[in-house]
Structure formats: C-alpha cells, structure tokens
Motif scaffolding. Structure first.
Motif, PDB file in Angstrom:
ATOM      1  N   GLY A   1      40.926  37.503  44.760  1.00  0.00           N
ATOM      2  CA  GLY A   1      41.832  38.453  45.390  1.00  0.00           C
ATOM      3  C   GLY A   1      41.791  38.397  46.904  1.00  0.00           C
ATOM      4  N   VAL A   2      40.665  37.942  47.466  1.00  0.00           N
ATOM      5  CA  VAL A   2      40.534  37.870  48.919  1.00  0.00           C
ATOM      6  C   VAL A   2      41.045  36.544  49.457  1.00  0.00           C
ATOM      7  CG1 VAL A   2      38.879  37.835  50.814  1.00  0.00           C
ATOM      8  CG2 VAL A   2      38.645  39.509  49.001  1.00  0.00           C
TER       9      VAL A   2
ATOM     10  N   GLY B   1      46.341  36.751  49.638  1.00  0.00           N
ATOM     11  CA  GLY B   1      45.223  37.682  49.502  1.00  0.00           C
ATOM     12  C   GLY B   1      44.911  38.383  50.806  1.00  0.00           C
ATOM     13  N   LEU B   2      43.827  39.156  50.769  1.00  0.00           N
ATOM     14  CA  LEU B   2      43.473  39.991  51.920  1.00  0.00           C
ATOM     15  C   LEU B   2      43.241  39.166  53.179  1.00  0.00           C
ATOM     16  CD1 LEU B   2      42.580  43.020  52.642  1.00  0.00           C
ATOM     17  CD2 LEU B   2      40.294  42.024  52.606  1.00  0.00           C
TER      18      LEU B   2
ATOM     19  N   ASP C   1      28.170  39.866  29.474  1.00  0.00           N
ATOM     20  CA  ASP C   1      28.856  39.100  30.502  1.00  0.00           C
ATOM     21  C   ASP C   1      29.117  37.654  30.083  1.00  0.00           C
ATOM     22  OD1 ASP C   1      30.028  39.056  32.964  1.00  0.00           O
ATOM     23  OD2 ASP C   1      28.234  38.359  33.994  1.00  0.00           O
TER      24      ASP C   1
ATOM     25  N   ARG D   1      43.043  34.271  47.978  1.00  0.00           N
ATOM     26  CA  ARG D   1      44.359  33.812  47.534  1.00  0.00           C
ATOM     27  C   ARG D   1      45.294  33.590  48.710  1.00  0.00           C
ATOM     28  NH1 ARG D   1      44.758  37.523  43.126  1.00  0.00           N
ATOM     29  NH2 ARG D   1      45.310  39.079  44.679  1.00  0.00           N
TER      30      ARG D   1
ATOM     31  N   TYR E   1      36.596  36.699  39.989  1.00  0.00           N
ATOM     32  CA  TYR E   1      37.994  37.119  40.030  1.00  0.00           C
ATOM     33  C   TYR E   1      38.262  37.960  41.280  1.00  0.00           C
ATOM     34  CZ  TYR E   1      42.070  39.935  38.751  1.00  0.00           C
ATOM     35  OH  TYR E   1      43.268  40.583  38.747  1.00  0.00           O
ATOM     36  N   ALA E   2      37.287  38.813  41.638  1.00  0.00           N
ATOM     37  CA  ALA E   2      37.449  39.648  42.829  1.00  0.00           C
ATOM     38  C   ALA E   2      37.555  38.783  44.084  1.00  0.00           C
ATOM     39  CB  ALA E   2      36.278  40.615  42.953  1.00  0.00           C
ATOM     40  N   LEU E   3      36.763  37.723  44.135  1.00  0.00           N
ATOM     41  CA  LEU E   3      36.810  36.835  45.299  1.00  0.00           C
ATOM     42  C   LEU E   3      38.191  36.193  45.408  1.00  0.00           C
ATOM     43  CD1 LEU E   3      35.135  35.623  47.608  1.00  0.00           C
ATOM     44  CD2 LEU E   3      34.641  33.706  46.112  1.00  0.00           C
TER      45      LEU E   3
ATOM     46  N   LEU F   1      32.560  28.771  48.424  1.00  0.00           N
ATOM     47  CA  LEU F   1      32.578  30.223  48.652  1.00  0.00           C
ATOM     48  C   LEU F   1      32.217  30.947  47.360  1.00  0.00           C
ATOM     49  CD1 LEU F   1      35.746  30.837  50.864  1.00  0.00           C
ATOM     50  CD2 LEU F   1      33.361  31.282  51.471  1.00  0.00           C
TER      51      LEU F   1
ATOM     52  N   PHE G   1      30.600  40.351  52.925  1.00  0.00           N
ATOM     53  CA  PHE G   1      31.025  39.261  52.047  1.00  0.00           C
ATOM     54  C   PHE G   1      30.855  39.656  50.582  1.00  0.00           C
ATOM     55  CE2 PHE G   1      29.775  34.915  50.285  1.00  0.00           C
ATOM     56  CZ  PHE G   1      31.089  34.509  50.117  1.00  0.00           C
TER      57      PHE G   1
ATOM     58  N   PHE H   1      29.610  38.783  36.397  1.00  0.00           N
ATOM     59  CA  PHE H   1      29.794  37.547  37.139  1.00  0.00           C
ATOM     60  C   PHE H   1      31.268  37.140  37.160  1.00  0.00           C
ATOM     61  CE2 PHE H   1      29.887  32.910  36.904  1.00  0.00           C
ATOM     62  CZ  PHE H   1      29.175  32.587  38.038  1.00  0.00           C
ATOM     63  N   LEU H   2      31.884  37.164  35.987  1.00  0.00           N
ATOM     64  CA  LEU H   2      33.280  36.762  35.849  1.00  0.00           C
ATOM     65  C   LEU H   2      34.191  37.629  36.714  1.00  0.00           C
ATOM     66  CD1 LEU H   2      35.387  35.083  34.320  1.00  0.00           C
ATOM     67  CD2 LEU H   2      35.278  36.753  32.489  1.00  0.00           C
ATOM     68  N   LEU H   3      33.936  38.940  36.687  1.00  0.00           N
ATOM     69  CA  LEU H   3      34.778  39.855  37.456  1.00  0.00           C
ATOM     70  C   LEU H   3      34.585  39.645  38.950  1.00  0.00           C
ATOM     71  CD1 LEU H   3      34.570  43.140  35.393  1.00  0.00           C
ATOM     72  CD2 LEU H   3      36.507  41.598  35.655  1.00  0.00           C
ATOM     73  N   ARG H   4      33.378  39.267  39.354  1.00  0.00           N
ATOM     74  CA  ARG H   4      33.141  39.042  40.786  1.00  0.00           C
ATOM     75  C   ARG H   4      33.874  37.791  41.260  1.00  0.00           C
ATOM     76  NH1 ARG H   4      28.734  39.472  43.910  1.00  0.00           N
ATOM     77  NH2 ARG H   4      27.569  37.957  42.825  1.00  0.00           N
TER      78      ARG H   4
ATOM     79  N   PRO I   1      35.328  41.819  48.522  1.00  0.00           N
ATOM     80  CA  PRO I   1      36.143  41.459  47.347  1.00  0.00           C
ATOM     81  C   PRO I   1      36.162  42.543  46.276  1.00  0.00           C
ATOM     82  CG  PRO I   1      34.819  39.604  48.022  1.00  0.00           C
ATOM     83  CD  PRO I   1      34.359  40.768  48.837  1.00  0.00           C
TER      84      PRO I   1
ATOM     85  N   LEU J   1      38.179  28.516  37.892  1.00  0.00           N
ATOM     86  CA  LEU J   1      39.054  29.578  38.409  1.00  0.00           C
ATOM     87  C   LEU J   1      39.437  29.364  39.864  1.00  0.00           C
ATOM     88  CD1 LEU J   1      37.784  32.991  36.954  1.00  0.00           C
ATOM     89  CD2 LEU J   1      39.839  31.716  36.368  1.00  0.00           C
TER      90      LEU J   1
ATOM     91  N   TYR K   1      29.037  33.277  47.004  1.00  0.00           N
ATOM     92  CA  TYR K   1      29.339  34.683  46.713  1.00  0.00           C
ATOM     93  C   TYR K   1      28.632  35.139  45.438  1.00  0.00           C
ATOM     94  CZ  TYR K   1      32.042  38.828  45.531  1.00  0.00           C
ATOM     95  OH  TYR K   1      32.406  40.088  45.191  1.00  0.00           O
TER      96      TYR K   1
END
Lengths: 271, 356
Positions: free
Chosen positions: B197-198, B203-204, A206, B200, B193-195, B230, A19, B188-191, A23, B302, B234
C-alpha cells in the motif's frame, strides 16, 4: 551513570519505527476509506467492516483457521514438551540424535520444501492406505509438525535452566516421578509453555505456504483467502480484516506487557 | 542457559525472545511461587543431597522408569519421523519417477508386467534436469544473494535501532521493546500487503513525493528488485533487532567508559569494544533473517517482478503451474542435501566450541 543516546541513534530508531508502522497505519486508514480505490479518499466509512461481516467465505476461513490453530498448537505443546523433557532430562536414549535433528531441522528448512514433501507423503499415504484425504486434518498434522519444533526449542531452553535438584529433592522426599513433574517441573516451565503455545498458535494462524500445499479443494484457511484476494490487487475488505487482526494482536501484546509489569512490581515492591 | 542466544539453533528460540522478555518477570514470579509452595520441604534443595544409596531403586521401579521414558520419547519421535522425515523418503522415491497426466501426476516406480512380476523403473532425468537446466542453480544462487544483501540491510538498520534501545533508560526500554514486538506478532502476509500500500505506483510514498514536487513521475518500486529488498527488510527487521538488543542490553557499559578514559574516541571504542562483544547477537539476528529469506515465497510473489526468481517462487510455479511433481521432489531432496551438510558442520563446530 549518565546515559546519553546520541542523536544519530535516535534518528535511526525513529526511521526504523516509522518504516515498521507507516504501512500498517496506512492500511488501517484505507480500511475506513469509503472509496474502493486506494488512491482516492472518499470520506470516512465503516462499509468494509459491514461487508466483512457478511462475507461468509472469509468468516468460514477464519473459523477454520482458528480451529486448526487451536488444535495444532495444543497437540504441538504436548509433543514439543515431551521432546524437550527427553532431550534435557535423558542423557542417552535410542534416537536421541534423530530427535535432536528433527527438532531443529524444521526451523531451517524452507517451508516450501516442508510443504512439498508433506504433500507427497499425504498423496502417497492416500494411495497406499486410502487415508488421509487432504483437508483440515492434513493441515493440522503439518502444523503440529513444525509447531512441535518451536515448542521443543523454547521449553528446552527453559528446562535447561531449571534446577534438577528440586525434582530430585521432591522424589527423595517421596514424590513419585509424575508428582514431581506435576508439582515442581511444570510450574517452573509454565511461562515457556504459555509463550510457546502462543507462538505456535500465531504461526499456525499465519501459515500460507505449507497449508496451500497440504490442503484439499474444500479447506481454505484465512491466509489462503487473503493471499488470493491480495494477489489480484487492492481489496478493501482485506484492509478491514487486517485492521481487526492488528487491533487484536495489539491488545494481546499490551495485556501481556501490563501483566508482566504487574508481576514485576510484585517481586520488587520498592525498586 | 547455555549460550542463548549465541547460535543458530538457539536462535530459533530466540525468535521467541520477544515474548520471553515480556514474560521474563512472570517467569521469575512463578518460579518463586513454585519453590515457596514446597518450602516446607526444601532441605534437599539447599544442597543436602542424600547419599546415592537412598536412591537405589528396586528392579521393577527401574523397569517402570524405562517404560515411562519410552512413553515420553516415543510420541514426539514417532510423530516427527512420520510427518517430517518420512516425507523426504517419499520425495526421494517420487524424484525417481516421471511426470504423467495421472492422479497423482507421477508414474509408479514399480511397473507390473502382464503375466506377473514386474520391474523397477528409476528415472534419473529429474536430477539431470536440475544439473543441466540452469534455472534451479541460478534461482538458488539468486536467493542466496538476495537473502545475503537483505540481511546486511537489516543489520545496517537494525543495529543502530537495537543500540538506541539498549542505551535508553530502563523504564523507556520496555516501551521501545513493545514497539518492536507488536509487528513481530502481526500476520506476516498482512504486513507484506501493507507495505504494498505504501510503495505502489499510486501508494502513499508516490502520492507524498508528487505532492511535495520531489518527483514529477511516480517512482516504479513495485515489481522491482528494490521492492523485494524492502519487503524482506520490512518483514524481518524485528527478528534482527530483538537478538541484537538482547546482547547489547547485557553489555557492560563501564567497559566503554574505561575505553574512553584510556583515550579512545567513541567511534574507536565502538569498533574495538561494543562490536566484538555484540557479535553473538549479530550472528543470531543475521541467521534469523538470512535462513527464512532464502526460501521466501510470499515477498517475491507479491512485491517482486518477473526477474526476481527466488527458489521458493520457482518451486511453487513448478508445482502449481507446470504440475511437475517429480522435479519438485528432486529439488526438495537436493535442498535437504545442500542444507544438511552445512548444518552438520555447524553443529559439529558448536559442540567443539562448547567443549572448550
């Protein structure tokens, strides 16, 4: 003693790690996707990295963010360490309760509230004194404020476990207080200083919410640019940027781990 | 180290536990070298503390020490007062003003009258608005609810993870710890955003499930409440796992053996022995997730939909879309009051606890 990790625990651990990591791995994969569409794999490409290298907006923002993070975490290190020394070493002083409260409060105050109130402060100051104009300076000041709290708490924890007798001994043997601090206390708390500087640096780098409130029209930090892009949907150059950041963080964490392990071997050669 | 990581306040430092665990050994080494360097003069450090008379300092030295103290106390005290506390004073002042189309967008409290003098105009309507228009109370309660259930979900996933780590071999533990620490230090922000991607629509997760024919319509997760949950789990999972691991790692395993020798089933032993002993970690981890989750802005903005009105998002919109600064200021003051009460109580309880 035999240690046995039950299959249930191992499964949950695996799920949790998957999990956490899937991502990020997906993001890294997308960053090498030739297609700009997230759903289509258009083949391997490093186009987005090339595009990133030419994106002056992102590069400017990255430089600004790094500069802010270095200045803010360094100032916070000094102020936070002073606060920690005051709280641990001085039993009673005027404003002790106030300082304790102000060191702990930023950790529980929602950053949006901190951001709003600091913006109101800067706006009011500008009205009253004609200074400071919102921009890099105000972002640095805000970041120093919340980073100081993190530094103070970390150093305080370390200082509490340090032996006061060592300082006393040095001073009894003729060291001046400043010398005792420099030669005895500082080496003891150095790891806490390093980790709190790093934490401040990361937090500052950040930060989105507080920066958005206190920044001016011309100062856009990296998270602000990323947020604006991400808000609009998929942006492949952010994928590339994210991959670079993840790689940098991964490298730093690994180096820290290896250093820690080496140090461990030094202390316990035949463990 | 008193009670670390046993409480809310220490738990701030606890979020540093990640790096601290890594540098633990470094720290040990540097402590040793610090002592070693001064090893030619450690007589006093071995407990032979000189009698007090030796330390009686002349008056000028005492005065210098007081001045030195001032130099240590004043900078952080003044800085934090100016940039953390005084902002609330201005927020209080502005919360009594009225939104206007000027720059800055609020009215002055002191209205000068033509011909000299003036009068103070205090508007209480912002506070009345907070109480009568339910949106703030509702979004605050909704934030509490979301943060609470997200914390429970984090605990449900994080506890077994931390337990698995603590039961692993010592050599494996440091690697497992690294695995948890890495996301902790990543943006944090990028994570978030990464979520995205899954989860969506294209998404994956949906791609894989469609490909496996588990579903024939893409699941709608983005812009739902589930996505917010989530997102919080996450983002904050490492904050839960690290303090839990720290307490579980120190747990005396012989207690569990004793319980099993006395006829306890593993499950009962866990409920009766492990769980109560790991409560400090449970509390610290939960606080580290719960508190930031209440004021969360990025995740609902987001990932969430229009119904996920968490207080952070409502405030943001009030500020940037409605430009109603006085109401936002009133909310800030209200927040300080709402938070200060429980915090003071908590601090009080903690001091009591330490005294015992």
């Amino acid at each position: 003693m035999t240690r046995r990790v039950s299959p249930f625990l191992m499964t949950v651990f695996g799920i949790g790690v998957a999990f956490l990591y899937i991502p990020m791995l997906v993001l890294i994969a997308y960053s090498f996707n030739a297609s700009a569409l997230a759903s289509v794999w258009g083949g391997f490409s490093t186009n987005w990295y090339v595009a990133l290298a030419h994106n002056t907006q992102i590069l400017h923002a990255a430089r600004l963010s790094l500069l802010i993070a270095v200045i803010a975490s360094t100032l916070a290190l000094v102020l936070g360490t002073l606060a920690a020394i005051a709280l641990v070493r001085f039993a009673r002083f005027r404003g002790r309760l106030l300082l304790t409260g102000m060191v702990h409060a930023p950790l529980v105050m929602p950053e949006i509230i901190t951001g709003i109130t600091q913006l109101l402060l800067f706006v009011s100051m500008l009205q009253l004194f004609g200074w400071p104009h919102r921009g890099m300076l105000t972002i640095v000041l805000s970041h120093v404020a919340f980073c100081t709290a993190y530094v103070a708490i970390t150093v305080q924890a370390r200082l509490q476990s340090a032996d006061v007798a060592l300082e006393d001994a040095a001073m009894d043997l003729g060291a001046r207080p400043l010398e005792a601090f420099w030669d005895i206390t500082l080496p003891i708390i150095r790891p806490a200083l390093v980790s709190s500087w790093l934490l401040s640096f990361t937090l500052s780098l950040d930060d989105l919410v507080i920066s958005t409130f206190v920044s001016g029209p011309r100062a856009s930090t990296l998270p602000m640019i990323i947020y604006a892009k991400v808000k609009l949907g998929v942006s492949p150059d952010v994928n590339a940027l994210a991959t670079l950041i993840i790689a940098a963080v991964g490298a730093c964490v690994l180096i820290a781990a290896v250093m820690a392990r080496r140090a461990d071997k030094h202390t316990q050669p035949a463990a | 180290m008193q009670g670390w990581p046993f409480g809310l306040y220490d738990s701030g430092a606890d979020s540093l536990y990640a790096l601290c665990l890594l540098t633990r050994t470094l720290r040990r080494v540097s402590t040793h070298t610090a002592i070693d360097k001064k090893n030619n003069l450690p007589a006093a450090s071995r407990g032979e503390i000189p009698v007090d008379g030796v330390r009686a300092a002349p008056f000028w030295l005492k005065a210098a020490m007081w001045a030195g103290r001032g130099l240590i106390v004043a900078p952080p005290l003044v800085f934090l007062a100016v940039f953390f506390l005084i902002p609330f004073v201005f927020a209080l002042k502005i919360s009594f003003s009225e939104a206007s189309l000027s720059i800055p967008p609020f009215s002055a409290l002191w209205q000068t009258v033509v011909g000299g003098g003036g009068h103070l105009v205090l508007h209480l309507k912002n506070y009345r608005y907070l109480l009568t228009d339910g949106v703030y109370a509702i979004s605050y309660l909704y934030s509490l609810k979301t943060a609470f259930f997200a914390t429970l979900a984090c605990l449900a996933l994080g506890y077994p993870m931390a337990y698995a780590m603590a039961r692993a071999k010592k050599s494996t533990q440091s690697i497992l710890l690294l695995i948890i620490i890495l996301p902790f230090w990543t943006s944090f922000l990028l994570r978030v955003y990464a979520l995205e991607g899954v989860i969506r629509d294209n998404g994956l997760l949906n791609t894989v499930l469609l490909w496996l024919h588990v579903i024939d319509q893409p699941l709608k997760i983005m812009r739902t409440t589930l996505a917010v949950y989530l997102g919080i789990v996450y983002s904050y999972l490492p904050f839960m796992v690290l303090p839990l691991y720290a307490t579980l790692e120190k747990l005396d395993m012989t207690l569990l053996e004793a319980a099993s020798d006395l006829g306890s089933r593993p499950w009962r032993a866990f409920v009766d022995v492990t769980l109560p002993l790991s409560m400090p970690g449970v509390i610290a981890g939960s606080m580290l997730v719960f508190i930031p989750a209440i004021g969360e802005y990025v995740i609902p903005a987001l990932l969430g939909g229009p119904d996920n009105l968490m207080i952070g998002r409502v405030l943001w919109d009030e500020f940037f879309s409605n430009h109603d600064w006085p109401v936002a200021a009133a909310v800030s003051v209200a927040f300080l009051v709402v938070l200060a009460g429980p915090l003071a109580l908590y601090q009080h309880a903690r001091i009591k606890q330490l005294e015992h």
